[in-house]
Design a protein around this motif. Structure first.
Motif, PDB file in Angstrom:
ATOM      1  N   TRP A  14       0.845  -1.193   0.000  1.00  9.07           N
ATOM      2  CA  TRP A  14       0.000   0.000   0.000  1.00  9.07           C
ATOM      3  C   TRP A  14       0.879   1.242   0.000  1.00  9.07           C
ATOM      4  N   ARG A  15       0.328   2.308  -0.564  1.00  5.43           N
ATOM      5  CA  ARG A  15       1.071   3.574  -0.586  1.00  5.43           C
ATOM      6  C   ARG A  15       1.347   4.098   0.819  1.00  5.43           C
ATOM      7  N   ASN A  16       0.416   3.841   1.773  1.00  4.54           N
ATOM      8  CA  ASN A  16       0.597   4.359   3.139  1.00  4.54           C
ATOM      9  C   ASN A  16       1.379   3.394   4.028  1.00  4.54           C
ATOM     10  N   THR A  21      -1.555  -5.930  -0.748  1.00  2.00           N
ATOM     11  CA  THR A  21      -2.703  -6.529  -1.432  1.00  2.00           C
ATOM     12  C   THR A  21      -2.217  -7.512  -2.485  1.00  2.00           C
ATOM     13  N   ASP A  33      -4.402   0.582 -13.393  1.00  2.00           N
ATOM     14  CA  ASP A  33      -4.814   1.377 -12.236  1.00  2.00           C
ATOM     15  C   ASP A  33      -6.210   0.953 -11.788  1.00  2.00           C
ATOM     16  N   ASN A  34      -7.149   1.901 -11.711  1.00  2.00           N
ATOM     17  CA  ASN A  34      -8.508   1.577 -11.272  1.00  2.00           C
ATOM     18  C   ASN A  34      -9.502   1.620 -12.426  1.00  2.00           C
ATOM     19  N   PHE A  51      -8.106   3.915   4.178  1.00  2.00           N
ATOM     20  CA  PHE A  51      -8.241   3.032   3.038  1.00  2.00           C
ATOM     21  C   PHE A  51      -8.288   3.882   1.768  1.00  2.00           C
ATOM     22  N   SER A  52      -7.897   3.272   0.657  1.00  2.00           N
ATOM     23  CA  SER A  52      -7.959   3.975  -0.621  1.00  2.00           C
ATOM     24  C   SER A  52      -9.407   4.250  -1.017  1.00  2.00           C
ATOM     25  N   VAL A  53      -9.603   5.361  -1.719  1.00  2.00           N
ATOM     26  CA  VAL A  53     -10.924   5.692  -2.266  1.00  2.00           C
ATOM     27  C   VAL A  53     -11.049   5.059  -3.644  1.00  2.00           C
ATOM     28  N   PHE A  54     -12.197   4.424  -3.897  1.00  2.00           N
ATOM     29  CA  PHE A  54     -12.501   3.860  -5.221  1.00  2.00           C
ATOM     30  C   PHE A  54     -13.772   4.537  -5.720  1.00  2.00           C
ATOM     31  N   ARG A  59     -18.099  -1.698  -2.548  1.00  2.00           N
ATOM     32  CA  ARG A  59     -17.130  -2.598  -1.930  1.00  2.00           C
ATOM     33  C   ARG A  59     -17.823  -3.581  -0.990  1.00  2.00           C
ATOM     34  N   ASP A  93     -15.156   8.064   2.824  1.00  2.00           N
ATOM     35  CA  ASP A  93     -13.926   8.310   3.564  1.00  2.00           C
ATOM     36  C   ASP A  93     -13.827   7.199   4.603  1.00  2.00           C
TER      37      ASP A  93
END
Length: 203
Positions: A14-16, A21, A33-34, A51-54, A59, A93
């Motif tokens: 993950w970026r953070n 994953t 990407d997405n 968590f990432s926003v999609f 979800r 969020d």
């Protein structure tokens, strides 16, 4: 009969830095990407955080290892216990806290208006095979199981009886209506269904 071996999936950090994953499948496979319309993945969460926003996605998240994920969605807290799927908006969020330690979760993300994803947790039986149909994935969460091609497509041609394939933890069986895979064993199976959306205004 197609089996996606968990041990062969690449871990993407993950970026953070809060986890990694492993992608089980996406559609279309070539999407970057997405830009995909749906994705099934398994994440290892080792640190609390956002968590990432999609955007434009739906979800379904299920804790499959560990005891508890405390999920915050637009300020509302939801304690997610093991094997209890939870649906929420990818636009929200959201963030996760780990009051009982690291967890692993199964994620099913679908594009609104195109597909709808569902996750069910079932207990396997050695006496009754569980079929995995087209548009589904059967993921072994716990226990021991084998999978064999079914005969849903009609009588099988005269040939040696297929040898059942052993499943390891988190291996995924790709569903099919031609030779519907059938899983038997002891333990728990996640059945992920990806259905085309029939919302008003869609084709």
């Amino acid at each position: 009969m197609e089996i996606i071996r968990y041990a062969e999936l690449k871990a993407h950090p993950w970026r953070n830095g809060g986890g990694v994953t492993r992608e089980v499948a996406r559609h279309p496979r070539s999407a970057q990407d997405n830009a995909w319309d749906w994705r099934v993945s398994i994440a290892e969460v080792s640190k609390a955080g956002a968590f990432s926003v999609f955007a434009g996605m739906d979800r379904v998240l299920t804790v499959i290892d560990g005891e508890l994920l405390l999920l915050s969605v637009d300020g509302a807290e939801h304690p997610l216990e093991k094997y209890r799927p939870f649906r929420f908006s990818g636009d929200a969020d959201s963030a996760g806290a780990l009051p009982t330690g690291d967890i692993r979760d199964l994620n099913v993300i679908t594009r609104n208006g195109a597909f709808k994803g569902y996750t069910s947790i079932i207990e396997l039986s050695k006496k009754r095979a569980h079929p995995v149909f087209e548009g589904q994935f059967g993921i072994l969460l716990q226990g021991q199981a084998t999978v064999s091609p079914g005969t849903a497509g009609g009588p099988a041609p005269a040939a040696p009886e297929p040898v059942p394939a052993e499943l390891n933890r988190y291996d995924a069986v790709v569903g099919s209506d031609a030779e519907t895979p059938e899983i038997v064993g002891r333990g728990f199976l996640a059945v992920v269904s990806i259905d085309p959306s029939h919302e008003p205004g869609t084709d």
